[in-house]
Design a protein around this motif. Structure first.
Motif, mmCIF file in Angstrom:
data_model
loop_
_atom_site.group_PDB
_atom_site.id
_atom_site.type_symbol
_atom_site.label_atom_id
_atom_site.label_comp_id
_atom_site.label_asym_id
_atom_site.label_seq_id
_atom_site.Cartn_x
_atom_site.Cartn_y
_atom_site.Cartn_z
ATOM 1 N N ARG A 93 0.832 -1.206 0.000
ATOM 2 C CA ARG A 93 0.000 0.000 0.000
ATOM 3 C C ARG A 93 0.866 1.256 0.000
ATOM 4 O O ARG A 93 0.627 2.195 -0.765
ATOM 5 N N THR A 105 2.631 1.830 -3.363
ATOM 6 C CA THR A 105 1.736 2.294 -4.436
ATOM 7 C C THR A 105 1.375 3.766 -4.270
ATOM 8 O O THR A 105 1.023 4.427 -5.247
ATOM 9 N N ARG A 110 -8.183 -7.589 -2.134
ATOM 10 C CA ARG A 110 -7.954 -6.149 -1.909
ATOM 11 C C ARG A 110 -6.619 -5.730 -2.521
ATOM 12 O O ARG A 110 -6.510 -4.673 -3.148
ATOM 13 N N ARG A 155 -6.045 -3.227 -5.672
ATOM 14 C CA ARG A 155 -5.084 -2.121 -5.596
ATOM 15 C C ARG A 155 -4.114 -2.198 -6.775
ATOM 16 O O ARG A 155 -3.774 -1.185 -7.390
ATOM 17 N N ARG A 204 -5.924 -0.935 -9.918
ATOM 18 C CA ARG A 204 -6.033 0.536 -9.914
ATOM 19 C C ARG A 204 -4.669 1.183 -10.178
ATOM 20 O O ARG A 204 -4.556 2.118 -10.967
ATOM 21 N N TYR A 205 -3.657 0.677 -9.500
ATOM 22 C CA TYR A 205 -2.308 1.216 -9.670
ATOM 23 C C TYR A 205 -1.853 1.048 -11.126
ATOM 24 O O TYR A 205 -1.294 1.984 -11.722
#
Length: 187
Positions: free
Chosen positions: A21, A24, A55, A59, A62-63
């Motif tokens: 997280r 990113t 999850r 991510r 999206r990244y």
């Protein structure tokens, strides 16, 4: 995060996920972000923690979209499909990604139909793709061919045919298809 993982091995997955997280969100660390996303997914997969892994994969998607990283996006979608083969939304996203990268979405739908030959949902997804690309008339022909070949369950396919006929303005044909559905499948 690496030190936390050493001191709390039972919570190592949380540290690995948090590291992904952070990377990113940190500009200029694309290589580390991708590496940490993949590592987190691998660890969560080994531990069979599906929700946290999804999850991380969301991510990653999206990244990848934000950074134009088609390879990472494809990896994340394929990983979702590998983990839950009936995750039809991931199949559809993968087909759309193929279109963006000069490959054919049909190859994704073909693979999906081969993996689930007796399931109607892949047939419907393919027909909807055909409808979006080539029109309702062609989609109706595709669905009728599936029914004639005995693939999938006829009721959902007949409903989709009736829906397309109705939206084409062919009300009588739509009513005939619904009547056929009621005769053949009264339940």
């Amino acid at each position: 995060y690496d030190r936390f993982a050493e001191f709390a091995p039972a919570r190592r997955w949380r540290a690995v996920a948090e590291k992904a997280r952070i990377y990113t969100a940190w500009r200029g660390h694309q290589a580390e972000a991708e590496e940490s996303l993949r590592a987190a997914s691998e660890l969560l997969g080994e531990l069979r923690l599906l929700k946290p892994e999804f999850r991380i994969l969301d991510r990653a998607i999206r990244y990848a979209q934000e950074h134009g990283n088609i390879a990472l996006q494809e990896w994340a979608l394929e990983r979702k499909i590998e983990r839950v083969p009936t995750h039809y939304a991931a199949w559809e996203e993968l087909a759309l990604l193929y279109l963006k990268s000069d490959r054919t979405a049909s190859s994704v739908y073909k693979r999906l139909r081969q993996q689930f030959p007796d399931d109607s949902e892949p047939l419907l997804l393919h027909a909807r793709h055909v409808r979006n690309k080539r029109g309702r008339r062609i989609a109706i022909r595709v669905l009728e061919n599936y029914i004639k070949s005995g693939r999938g369950e006829a009721p959902p396919l007949l409903v989709e045919i009736a829906k397309n006929q109705y939206l084409l303005g062919k009300r009588r044909a739509s009513l005939k298809t619904i009547a056929k559905l009621n005769r053949r499948f009264p339940d």
